[in-house]
Scaffold this active site. Structure first.
Site, short mmCIF file in Angstrom:
data_model
loop_
_atom_site.label_atom_id
_atom_site.label_comp_id
_atom_site.label_asym_id
_atom_site.label_seq_id
_atom_site.Cartn_x
_atom_site.Cartn_y
_atom_site.Cartn_z
CG HIS A 137 -2.35 -21.50 16.28
ND1 HIS A 137 -2.75 -20.20 16.12
CD2 HIS A 137 -2.89 -22.20 15.22
CE1 HIS A 137 -3.51 -20.10 15.03
NE2 HIS A 137 -3.60 -21.30 14.47
CB CYS A 152 -1.31 -15.86 20.96
SG CYS A 152 -1.84 -14.89 19.55
#
Length: 917
Positions: A722, A778
């Site tokens: 993440h 991301c």
């Protein structure tokens, strides 16, 4: 251009249409026609489309007139290349640069004829609405044929009211868009040929002035003086059309009618009305009705769900079903064959053999390398077909074709008439992948159990098998499971394409599943190296049965120089499904009959195959000159080519799946793939996986990677996990946000690994050292702190690598940061530090996606890495190739953060020195 007519769904059309990279022609209007002949009742799928095309070619045109035909069931049939103007209405056809998109509705919609309703009406409205959206057009761009032509015309039919149609289109335009989560890659979409650059030249009659003759696509109210001529032309058209439909062409000469109660035909996971055989929802009801009738006569009926493998095209699968279904019925088993898109062999033969002399490929590794890029793409598409077939929702609530059948079957099995009916499954090769998705869907729909599951040489990855089926087997929801496959020596004596000197499972393992060799359930060596599989099948580390009771059964077909197994003797990967012993053994498990009976073998429809191996001979080469006799040994594998002049080659690979919130499933796999590929290129690789990847662990590992770096060293840091955004509390962000990695212990209040920390470390990189970052997360665009910041757009997805941060976690992180006094003052720079190459999975206003157990960026980049290094490809060229592959899914755009001067054009992973820069 000649091509096979194939059917699209509205969802596939939406995925295909917006590809502006190949659609060079601007659309300024949508022309709507009807066919008159054929009427709705005349439509016969691909045959009808091809008959229409042949008639239009007979008119002297280059192709069928329309861009898209919409059939009575709402299916979409791509026609003329979309980069060419249509043959629609004289003076309104436009040019190759700009013009109308032409749609033809199958049917005669004049008064008293066909009704324009149902799925056909809904598809037409949805298609037109999407065309208007895609080109920012208003409703005025919708043109009925009769509104554009001179004279009293009715096309697309007197019963079609334009205002009502426009209102229906408007309703579609404002409705929720189809979900494009995990879209089927464009290269696997049926009908994708229509978006390729046009390869045919228009006929003079088609340029700007072409129009459809009244007899070809429009039923018109005509003036009295032309009525006789038009009637004559329409009669001729009907006669020619019928003749074209009746003309045999290839497999169309075969009568597949007996298979209607036994075959579910699928394409891209959806019911297919094209090709050699079609299946509609009504056909599924017919299959269930036939099962119900059979169960009334035989209350203990066994239903068999059969999925063929990845070596079978549609016509071959149908031929197999036609030959086998009477045998199964005679044994009290009702077979349902799933004929799904998996004609892998024919496609790969074009890549591997093609126009080459076959002796250009002289070794198995050469074939594995040649097949890797196309094989990986095609195999991934085939696996996606399997997943989609059993998906409950492919967009707008539309299920996959197998899921639709499963729901109907589950409803029947819940009735009192089916209380003693049992369900069984056989999957051959890639059919195991198909069942890994179908059987859990059946259980979720309320089917209490699957009585037997037999795999023939299964081509499924152990990870998918464990995730989808293993718990069902261990819990006896799948009551009995048996695997029939070749033992290791037999696998190595098999051949594939009569060129590759091992079985197809080896080629899948070594090539189709990516840059690294992957275990495959049907490979003997994969089973003996996998502790949980050894326990499941009751074998030791050498793959030999250990006795006792195992949860599942495994039967090996032994090499030809060993004693035969009386239950399976197939010695080729593709031979299991027509080996009398193997299939009869599966039958006996369904019927619960002892193997000693040999039941089923005597009248099996296929003769036993010889236990021989057919390979092309090796190429003849001149004999070398005699040399001294030296004992022969194994030839060492060539070392991978690496740029010369370098120092140490060190890599840090980080993968985190095991987050407390929003866990992921592909990051550890990513790290291992990167590590394996880098290790093959001579890198010393260190891993941080899941629990190891704490905030402190990541920071220390980065510090260790950079410690002691000297000129000529080549360093790599790879991260999959993440990413997130945190309010900037150091004052260095113009937009007020820091980007950060999310360590596995983020929820404990540990600091996130902010871009400030990473930037400070990279800023101290010694001159002459190269550091390349591969970031699959991301907000990876500014993790290294050397690119302009952009805010991410809102999106909803269950497969993005982004972690939203709660106010509680943010407060804890701030508190701990303040306690440690870690307030960086480093400010952003317009480009990367000297010596840093930062390759990012997505832009900062995008999400990084993962699917099928790996990141989209990693899936594209890793297979290209070794070749790019060996050929001296530049950083810029490499990331452009990766971006081209990833961008096809329309959800993220990889790129390179602005590097220091001269770095973009340097070779990928090549050493640098103080002087070279």
């Amino acid at each position: 251009m000649t091509h096979t007519p194939r059917r699209l769904t509205v969802h596939q059309f939406r995925l295909l249409l917006p590809d502006r990279g190949v659609l060079t022609r601007a659309i300024d209007a949508v022309h709507v026609h009807h066919t008159v002949h054929p009427a709705r009742a005349d439509f016969r799928g691909a045959e009808t489309i091809e008959a229409m095309r042949q008639l239009h070619l007979a008119q002297g045109w280059s192709d069928i007139a329309q861009h898209l035909t919409i059939d009575p069931l709402g299916g979409l049939w791509p026609g003329r290349n979309w980069n060419l103007p249509p043959a629609s209405v004289r003076g309104h056809n436009g040019t190759t640069a700009k013009g109308p998109f032409m749609i033809a509705l199958v049917g005669n919609f004049d008064d008293g004829r066909d009704r324009f309703d149902g799925a056909q009406r809904d598809s037409a409205a949805a298609v037109v609405a999407h065309l208007l959206r895609a080109w920012n057009l208003e409703a005025a761009a919708i043109a009925f044929h009769r509104d554009l032509s001179e004279g009293p015309k009715t096309c697309p039919g007197t019963t079609l009211d334009r205002d009502a149609f426009v209102a229906l289109v408007a309703k579609n335009t404002s409705s929720r868009q189809a979900r494009t989560t995990r879209p089927f890659s464009r290269e696997f979409l049926l009908g994708a040929f229509v978006t390729q650059p046009a390869a045919i030249a228009l006929k003079p009659s088609e340029i700007a002035e072409a129009t459809i003759p009244e007899h070809a696509l429009a039923g018109e109210a005509v003036a009295e003086d032309t009525r006789t001529r038009v009637a004559r032309e329409q009669r001729r058209y009907s006669r020619d059309f019928s003749r074209l439909l009746d003309a045999p062409s290839g497999s169309r000469g075969e009568d597949w009618t007996p298979l209607r109660p036994h075959v579910v035909n699928l394409s891209c996971g959806e019911l297919s009305a094209g090709g050699d055989f079609s299946t509609t929802p009504v056909d599924l009801d017919g299959i269930i009705d036939a099962i119900r009738d059979r169960a009334a006569a035989d209350p203990s009926l066994r239903i068999l769900l059969y999925a063929h493998g990845g070596l079978v095209g549609e016509s071959d699968a149908l031929a197999y079903a036609k030959k086998m279904y009477p045998w199964w019925l005679s044994k009290g088993v009702y077979p349902v064959f799933f004929v799904w898109e998996s004609g892998l062999l024919e496609i790969l033969r074009q890549y591997i053999v093609g126009p080459r002399d076959i002796f250009d490929w002289t070794t198995d590794p050469a074939i594995e390398l040649a097949a890797k890029a196309p094989g990986t793409a095609i195999w991934a598409g085939m696996k996606e077909s399997a997943r989609r077939a059993s998906a409950a929702d492919l967009g707008e609530g539309y299920p996959g074709g197998a899921h639709l059948f499963a729901s109907k079957l589950a409803a029947f099995l819940a009735t009192p008439a089916a209380k003693d009916v049992t369900v069984h499954a056989i999957g051959h090769s890639a059919g195991a992948i198909f069942h890994a998705h179908l059987l859990p869907a059946l259980i979720a729909l309320g089917v209490p159990r699957i009585d037997t599951l037999s795999f023939f040489a299964p081509a499924v990855r152990p990870e998918l098998f464990e995730a989808k089926l293993l718990a069902l087997i261990e819990s006896k929801t799948i009551v009995k499971h048996a695997c029939f496959t070749m033992e290791e020596d037999a696998e190595e004596q098999d051949n594939c394409f009569k060129v590759y000197r091992k079985s197809l499972l080896y080629l899948i393992s070594h090539s189709f599943e990516g840059v690294l060799r992957r275990p495959i359930l049907g490979l003997h060596r994969s089973i003996r190296k996998h502790e949980r599989l050894r326990g499941l099948y009751g074998v030791d580390k050498k793959g030999n049965p250990i006795g006792g009771t195992a949860a599942a059964e495994i039967q090996f077909s032994y090499a030809r120089d060993k004693e035969e197994n009386p239950l399976t003797r197939a010695l080729a990967h593709g031979a299991f499904d027509n080996d009398p012993k193997t299939v009869s053994a599966a039958l006996r498990r369904i019927l619960e009959i002892d193997d000693e009976s040999g039941f089923g073998e005597a009248d099996f429809p296929y003769d036993p195959l010889p236990r021989v191996f057919e390979l092309l001979p090796p190429p003849q080469r001149p004999m070398p000159a005699p040399v001294a006799c030296i004992p022969a040994g194994p030839e060492p594998a060539p070392a991978p080519a690496t740029p010369s002049g370098g120092g140490r080659r060190l890599a840090l690979c980080i993968g985190i799946d095991d987050y407390r919130d929003r866990p992921l499933s592909g990051c550890v796999n990513d790290a291992r793939q990167w590590g394996g590929a880098l290790g093959a290129l001579g890198f010393d690789v260190r891993y941080l996986l899941d629990a190891q990847a704490t905030q402190r662990g990541m920071q220390d590992a980065l510090r260790d990677l950079l410690a002691g770096a000297t000129p000529g060293d080549v360093l790599v840091m790879q991260y999959s996990g993440h990413g997130t955004q945190l309010p900037d509390d150091s004052g260095d962000e113009a937009d007020g946000f820091d980007e950060a990695f999310v360590p596995v212990d983020y929820h404990t209040g540990a600091l996130f690994l902010r871009d400030d920390v990473v930037a400070a470390a990279l800023g101290a990189l010694p001159d002459g050292v190269l550091l390349t970052l591969f970031m699959d997360c991301c907000h990876c665009g500014t993790i290294s702190r050397f690119a302009p910041a952009m805010r991410a757009e809102e999106s909803s997805s269950d497969a993005v690598r982004y972690m939203p941060v709660s106010s509680e976690l943010l407060a804890a992180a701030r508190s701990m940061r303040a306690a440690r006094g870690s307030r960086a003052s480093f400010r952003a720079m317009p480009s990367s530090a000297p010596g840093v190459i930062h390759l990012a999975a997505c832009r900062d206003n995008e999400f990084a996606w993962e699917s099928n157990g790996q990141g989209d960026f990693t899936a594209a980049a890793v297979p290209l890495l070794a070749g790019a290094v060996q050929t001296g490809e530049t950083n810029e060229a490499f990331i452009k190739r990766v971006a081209t592959l990833v961008a096809r899914q329309k959800r993220q755009q990889p790129g390179m953060m602005p590097p220091a001067a001269g770095m973009a054009g340097r070779q990928l992973l090549a050493p640098r020195t103080r002087d070279a820069g």
